[in-house]
Design a protein around this motif. Structure first.
Motif, PDB file in Angstrom:
ATOM      1  N   PHE A   1       1.055  -1.239   0.023  1.00 17.01           N
ATOM      2  CA  PHE A   1       0.010  -0.021  -0.216  1.00 17.01           C
ATOM      3  C   PHE A   1       0.777   1.207   0.111  1.00 17.01           C
ATOM      4  CE2 PHE A   1      -2.406  -3.248   2.014  1.00 17.01           C
ATOM      5  CZ  PHE A   1      -3.652  -3.248   1.357  1.00 17.01           C
ATOM      6  N   TRP A   2       0.664   2.210  -0.806  1.00 13.02           N
ATOM      7  CA  TRP A   2       1.581   3.380  -0.866  1.00 13.02           C
ATOM      8  C   TRP A   2       0.579   4.468  -0.897  1.00 13.02           C
ATOM      9  CZ3 TRP A   2       2.092  -0.614  -4.607  1.00 13.02           C
ATOM     10  CH2 TRP A   2       3.424  -1.184  -4.571  1.00 13.02           C
ATOM     11  N   ASP A   3       0.969   5.758  -0.397  1.00 12.26           N
ATOM     12  CA  ASP A   3       0.346   6.874  -0.369  1.00 12.26           C
ATOM     13  C   ASP A   3       0.199   7.714  -1.756  1.00 12.26           C
ATOM     14  OD1 ASP A   3      -1.263   9.175   0.699  1.00 12.26           O
ATOM     15  OD2 ASP A   3       0.732  10.162   0.720  1.00 12.26           O
ATOM     16  N   TRP A   4      -0.848   8.082  -2.414  1.00 13.32           N
ATOM     17  CA  TRP A   4      -0.952   8.682  -3.607  1.00 13.32           C
ATOM     18  C   TRP A   4      -0.266   9.932  -3.662  1.00 13.32           C
ATOM     19  CZ3 TRP A   4      -1.519   8.034  -8.562  1.00 13.32           C
ATOM     20  CH2 TRP A   4      -1.941   9.085  -9.319  1.00 13.32           C
ATOM     21  N   LYS A   5      -0.195  10.776  -2.543  1.00  9.93           N
ATOM     22  CA  LYS A   5       0.561  11.987  -2.828  1.00  9.93           C
ATOM     23  C   LYS A   5       2.062  12.034  -2.410  1.00  9.93           C
ATOM     24  CE  LYS A   5      -3.558  15.138  -1.433  1.00  9.93           C
ATOM     25  NZ  LYS A   5      -3.889  16.032  -0.455  1.00  9.93           N
ATOM     26  N   SER A   6       2.380  11.217  -1.660  1.00 11.45           N
ATOM     27  CA  SER A   6       3.905  11.204  -1.266  1.00 11.45           C
ATOM     28  C   SER A   6       4.786  10.103  -2.103  1.00 11.45           C
ATOM     29  CB  SER A   6       3.990  11.194   0.435  1.00 11.45           C
ATOM     30  OG  SER A   6       3.503   9.907   0.896  1.00 11.45           O
ATOM     31  N   CYS A   7       3.994   9.315  -2.546  1.00 14.18           N
ATOM     32  CA  CYS A   7       4.521   7.861  -3.003  1.00 14.18           C
ATOM     33  C   CYS A   7       5.280   7.234  -2.090  1.00 14.18           C
ATOM     34  CB  CYS A   7       5.330   8.422  -4.119  1.00 14.18           C
ATOM     35  SG  CYS A   7       4.603   9.347  -5.376  1.00 14.18           S
TER      36      CYS A   7
END
Length: 584
Positions: A539-545
């Motif tokens: 799982f990754w964060d869309w904004k910070s990658c």
């Protein structure tokens, strides 16, 4: 001092008031001339001038490589002194020049005419002079010219050729000529064997045909064994064809297909609404579905509600499971003879598509389990997709192993369009731009954008650093595409006009090289998730990658992952261990 003394005497006399007396005054003295210029020896200058004059006047040596002065044009092009060398490579003498670089002639001759005159001169000893004002002016043997009537070797009449052959023929050659005439007569006569052997179409014409002898014991034994193997192979082939023709059937595993109010078992529960708009990453395992005997290749939630989940297995079966209530398998769909590769729901979930390695695409009724229609082009379908527009749910697109995207009209069963531009098997089909266009990826390591219904590529994306992209997912805001690249990263492309790569967003850390692991988004678009080849779900964060969390989900490859459409903190994963897991 003398000047000072005389000056002082004159001053005394003037003071006394006397006049100049020539008898008493001293005679005037002249001083030698003085010059501030240094003394220069003019001898070397005079010698150098004389040497330069001699150099300018003498000729230039053509063998020297450097000059100590600047020569004039006349000096450079002056004739070489002394006798001319007959084989000199220094160029033509000055007397034969009419140009700076040599001699230019006014006459020119065609290459064919040159060869003609050259060969005529070599054979007969005469030729026409190209530099003469008249083209008929000959040079060489005039007697031969009259004998041959001024003809060249290229236009001699056949009579002269024959006469020359007769004159040059020897007695031995006469016998050979007679034998050749007889052989020619036999070949031209249809009643002779020579004519038959020449005009047979068989490649063995002219050879003596031998009668076929009986086979030896060893040859008979080999022929019998070969015939037995061939018969057994044909029987096995027939059995395989029978096995491939699997009848379409379905088994319902629930208690009843309709409840007491007459609602179907696929009907969504009335309380199926979104509880929260904010998504969370799951932490723990809630449920495990185990019904497939082999690996699971794909899973899909029921559209809009997600109360059922459909799974495609490598055991040739497709199963649908209950998510909300019992958590059991509700129905099994059996119609493929080989592993099922891809599945896809229609918009309302009442029907779905399956694509198998048996080269068949089947359109099923979700509730009854019946096959509505079946399609095939003789090639393996890798991906199937219905047009997302509600008024175009009868249009099917399939990416095939023969590099084509085939479009069917399921009402008529006819192929209405073929998109044939890829150089490898087509892996994904993703609709963008309000379903007016779709993006496809292929094993040829490229992305192509098409206008729906027009088989012309409007955008072609291929770079040397690109890898194959076996899975593509659309962001919930429809502005971005996430492409799973086989170099262990997820790339983001814009869905605007230019379809550019977003170089600022890149999701990495997982190992997917060699596997078509599915990439997906959370419903609110805040998270990106993907399986990998080691059984984990990332799982990754869309904004910070940045990586938020990894879950060890399966033993082996975690090939598919889906986020629940309503319950925003729940995720389903599937793997090649044959399990489907539900996480919260």
């Amino acid at each position: 001092m003398d000047l000072l003394r005389s000056y002082a005497d004159e001053d005394i006399k003037q003071d006394d008031g006397g006049e100049d007396d020539p008898s008493t005054s001293s005679p005037p003295r002249l001083l030698p001339a003085k010059s501030a210029a240094p003394i220069v020896d003019d001898t070397a200058l005079a010698l150098s001038c004389a040497k330069a004059n001699r150099t300018l006047s003498r000729p230039i040596d053509p063998t020297q490589h450097s000059l100590a002065f600047n020569p004039t044009y006349d000096q450079l092009w002056a004739p070489i002194y002394g006798p001319s060398h007959p084989f000199s490579s220094s160029g033509l003498p000055q007397g034969l020049r009419n140009h700076k670089l040599g001699s230019v002639e006014d006459a020119s001759i065609n290459s064919f005419h040159f060869d003609e005159q050259y060969n005529t001169f070599q054979v007969f000893g005469y030729a026409s002079d190209p530099s003469a004002p008249s083209a008929d002016a000959p040079v060489g043997d005039l007697e031969a010219l009259r004998k041959n009537h001024s003809l060249s070797v290229y236009n001699l009449p056949p009579s002269l050729h024959k006469r020359q052959r007769v004159e040059q023929k020897t007695p031995a050659e006469d016998d050979d000529e007679d034998a050749a005439e007889e052989e020619r007569a036999e070949v031209e006569n249809p009643a002779t064997d020579a004519w038959l052997s020449k005009n047979k179409k068989s490649p063995w014409a002219g050879k003596r045909e031998e009668l076929q002898t009986e086979l030896t014991e060893e040859q008979k034994k080999y022929a019998e064994e070969h015939a037995a193997k061939k018969k057994k192979k044909e029987e096995m082939g027939g059995e395989r064809e029978k096995a491939e023709a699997v009848p379409d059937k379905s088994t319902f595993h629930g208690k009843e297909e309709k409840d007491y109010q007459g609602r179907s078992w696929i009907a969504a529960p009335k309380d199926a609404i979104a509880t929260n708009d904010h998504c969370y990453i799951p932490k723990r395992l809630v449920h495990t579905w185990s019904g497939h005997t082999k690996g699971v290749s794909a899973i899909r939630f029921f559209p809009r509600y997600g109360h059922l989940i459909l799974s495609a297995g490598m055991d040739t079966k497709v199963k649908i499971w209950d998510v909300v209530n019992s958590g059991k398998c509700m129905r099994t769909y059996m119609g493929h003879s080989k592993a099922v590769r891809d599945i896809s729901f229609c918009n309302d979930g009442t029907k779905f598509l399956t694509a198998g390695y048996d080269k068949l695409i089947k359109y099923w009724d979700t509730e009854t389990g019946k096959v509505i229609s079946s399609f095939s082009t003789g090639k393996v379908p890798y991906v199937v997709k219905l047009n997302p527009d509600d008024d175009k749910q009868n249009i099917l697109l399939a990416g095939m192993s023969d590099k084509k995207i085939v479009q069917w009209d399921m009402n008529t069963g006819q192929i209405t369009q073929e998109y044939d531009q890829h150089l490898g098997a087509v892996n994904t089909i993703t609709f963008v731009d309000d379903n007016r266009r779709f993006v496809t990826s292929s094993d040829d390591k490229s992305l192509r954008v098409w206008e729906f219904g027009i088989p012309v590529v409007i955008k072609y994306i291929s770079e040397p650093h690109m890898h194959s992209m076996p899975s593509i997912s659309l962001h919930p805001n429809t502005n971005w595409l996430a492409a799973q690249s086989l170099d262990n990263q997820i790339l983001i492309y814009s869905t605007r006009e230019r379809f550019q790569l977003n170089k600022k967003k890149r999701f990495a850390g997982h190992i997917v090289a060699g596997y078509a692991c599915q990439v997906n988004f959370s419903p609110d678009g805040r998270f990106v998730m993907s399986g990998d080849g080691e059984g984990r779900c990332w799982f990754w964060d869309w904004k910070s990658c940045k990586v938020f969390r990894t879950l060890k989900c399966h033993e082996g490859v975690c090939i598919g992952c889906e986020w629940h459409p309503l319950e925003q903190s729940k995720v389903a994963t599937c793997g090649w261990d044959g399990l489907i897991k539900y996480w919260d």
